[in-house]
Write a protein that holds these residues in place. Structure first.
Motif, short mmCIF file in Angstrom:
data_model
loop_
_atom_site.label_atom_id
_atom_site.label_comp_id
_atom_site.label_asym_id
_atom_site.label_seq_id
_atom_site.Cartn_x
_atom_site.Cartn_y
_atom_site.Cartn_z
N ASN A 82 6.81 8.96 3.75
CA ASN A 82 7.71 8.46 2.72
C ASN A 82 7.20 7.18 2.05
OD1 ASN A 82 10.26 8.87 1.37
ND2 ASN A 82 10.98 7.02 2.42
N TYR A 83 6.37 6.42 2.72
CA TYR A 83 5.89 5.15 2.17
C TYR A 83 4.47 5.24 1.63
CZ TYR A 83 9.96 3.41 4.66
OH TYR A 83 11.25 3.21 5.11
N SER A 84 4.03 6.43 1.30
CA SER A 84 2.66 6.57 0.79
C SER A 84 2.51 5.94 -0.59
CB SER A 84 2.27 8.05 0.73
OG SER A 84 3.17 8.76 -0.11
N GLU A 85 3.58 5.86 -1.38
CA GLU A 85 3.48 5.24 -2.72
C GLU A 85 3.21 3.74 -2.64
OE1 GLU A 85 5.59 9.05 -3.29
OE2 GLU A 85 5.76 7.37 -1.87
N SER A 86 3.62 3.13 -1.52
CA SER A 86 3.44 1.67 -1.40
C SER A 86 1.98 1.28 -1.30
CB SER A 86 4.20 1.15 -0.18
OG SER A 86 3.71 1.76 1.00
N THR A 87 1.10 2.24 -0.95
CA THR A 87 -0.32 1.91 -0.80
C THR A 87 -1.04 1.83 -2.15
OG1 THR A 87 -0.87 4.23 -0.53
CG2 THR A 87 -0.39 2.97 1.46
N ILE A 88 -0.48 2.42 -3.18
CA ILE A 88 -1.17 2.41 -4.48
C ILE A 88 -0.36 1.72 -5.58
CG2 ILE A 88 -2.37 4.56 -3.93
CD1 ILE A 88 -0.39 5.99 -5.77
#
Length: 438
Positions: A169-175
């Motif tokens: 769920n927090y994969s967007e926070s990396t980019i």
């Protein structure tokens, strides 16, 4: 299907039985055509290139071609009878058709095959075509957020087609904070190259996460796993066979398509049903049943026996033992011990010890070496002559070491046999004067 395709003497390739209408034709196996009987079709039989998940058609002949009272079966029988017996032999023809009289056969043949013949067969033998392809699942419910159904569905939002909490769920926070406005003038070439590769790697990781989300959503959608309450209600039919395996088998959804996964469950269910049937047949055979017609009576008697067994009480058990006095007293003692919850001792009759019968030792070795008294001792003590003589020798030798004195306790430690038998030997030696107490 045309008239020329209506053929007789077609055999099922699976069980080699003569096909009778209605039967099944596979619409995917065309060279050659595959016809299957209903029994093999229901079992899902597969052979050669034919699979049980192929589309199929139902072939039947119980529909009218020219008149409402004349079915396709009657038409085939009429034409076959005329070919065999010849035109005009209406009595033999009507007997072959069976369901029509001689006048009806003559009138029908003259009207539709001579006076008004038709170039093509009016109608098709295939009445309808069915396919066993998997139908799409119903639209999932749309419960309000925060409700119990919403939580059971894993936070699925039907309007958006996704979940409140996605995979990774927090994969967007990396980019989200990556700055791509990097110019080569501010950094050295090596640092600029490394930063560029790092940005590409983060983007690839995010893309792989999105692909995994889509893959998981597809599995959930194809297998109908959104509404688990509905899935559980469907799986209740397996409650007596493989219901305890379903959670473990769910991981195979990633290896099979929905139809193959359903076939896997059905095959395991069918296997367990066969094992249960075999277990029942073994029970029937163990109880002497050799014919199926006796099974119903056996089940009825078994049920009645179990009911009777549950109704048994102490009086019925006592009646079973009343003929044998010793068995009755022994049973009363066991029941008293099992049911007595107090520490007090119940006054119960005691079993008297039965006196053993004398042993016939006349045929045993060393019988002739015994005196009359010794023979009587061996017989009532149930001792073999050779064993008696050996015990006698040991006791006399031990008493000689102590000036002819031998106590009973010491004798029991020397010959470790039954204490009653030792006492009889010791008393015999005392009476004969071979040993002394003091």
């Amino acid at each position: 299907m045309d008239e020329e395709d209506i053929t007789d003497n077609i055999f099922c390739p699976a069980c080699s039985s003569l096909l009778t209408v209605p039967y099944i034709r596979c619409t995917e196996c065309l060279q050659p055509d595959v016809y299957i009987c209903l029994n093999c079709f229901a079992k899902g039989v597969e052979f050669k290139s034919h699979q049980n998940n192929h589309c199929y058609s139902l072939i039947r002949k119980d529909f009218p071609l020219f008149e409402d009272k004349w079915t396709a079966v009657d038409e085939c029988n009429l034409l076959k009878a005329i070919e065999e017996f010849g035109y005009g032999n209406w009595k033999e023809i009507s007997e072959h058709v069976k369901s029509k009289s001689t006048i009806e056969c003559e009138r029908h043949y003259d009207k539709y095959y001579i006076e008004n013949p038709s170039d093509e067969m009016p109608g098709e033998v295939i009445v309808f075509s069915l396919s066993n392809s998997c139908s799409s699942f119903e639209d999932p419910p749309r419960p309000p957020e925060g409700s119990s159904i919403y939580n059971d569905m894993g936070g699925y939002c039907a309007a958006r087609g996704d979940f409140t909490v996605e995979y990774d769920n927090y994969s967007e926070s990396t980019i989200c904070n990556i700055d791509i406005s990097i110019k080569n003038t501010h950094f050295f070439d090596t640092v600029y190259f490394l930063l560029t590769e790092l940005i590409y790697a983060a983007a690839n990781i995010y893309n792989s996460s999105l692909k995994e989300r889509d893959r998981r959503k597809k599995i959930v959608r194809d297998y109908g796993l959104i509404s688990m309450s509905k899935v559980n209600s469907i799986n209740k039919r397996y409650s007596k066979t493989i219901y305890q395996w379903l959670d473990g088998l769910r991981v195979y959804c990633t290896l099979f398509n929905p139809i193959e996964y359903d076939q896997l469950l059905e095959s395991l269910h069918y296997e367990q049903e066969l094992k249960n049937d075999i277990k029942k047949l073994k029970e029937y055979r163990q109880n002497g049943l050799t014919e199926l017609r006796n099974i119903r009576l056996y089940k009825c008697m078994k049920k009645r026996r179990e009911i009777t067994k549950n109704r048994r009480h102490f009086l019925s058990d006592l009646i079973n033992h009343v003929q044998d006095e010793e068995a009755c007293i022994s049973w009363l003692q066991k029941q008293a011990v099992a049911n007595n919850r107090s520490t007090s001792i119940l006054p119960l009759p005691q079993l008297q010890r039965r006196t053993p019968q004398p042993l016939d030792i006349t045929s045993y070795p060393s019988f002739d070496k015994l005196s009359a008294t010794e023979k009587e001792v061996c017989s009532y003590a149930r001792l073999l002559p050779e064993a008696f003589m050996e015990f006698k020798r040991i006791l006399i030798k031990e008493s000689e070491k102590n000036n002819g004195i031998l106590r009973l306790a010491h004798a029991r430690s020397l010959i470790k046999i039954d204490v009653n038998k030792t006492r009889k030997i010791y008393d015999h030696l005392l009476n004969e004067g071979l040993v002394n107490k003091e």
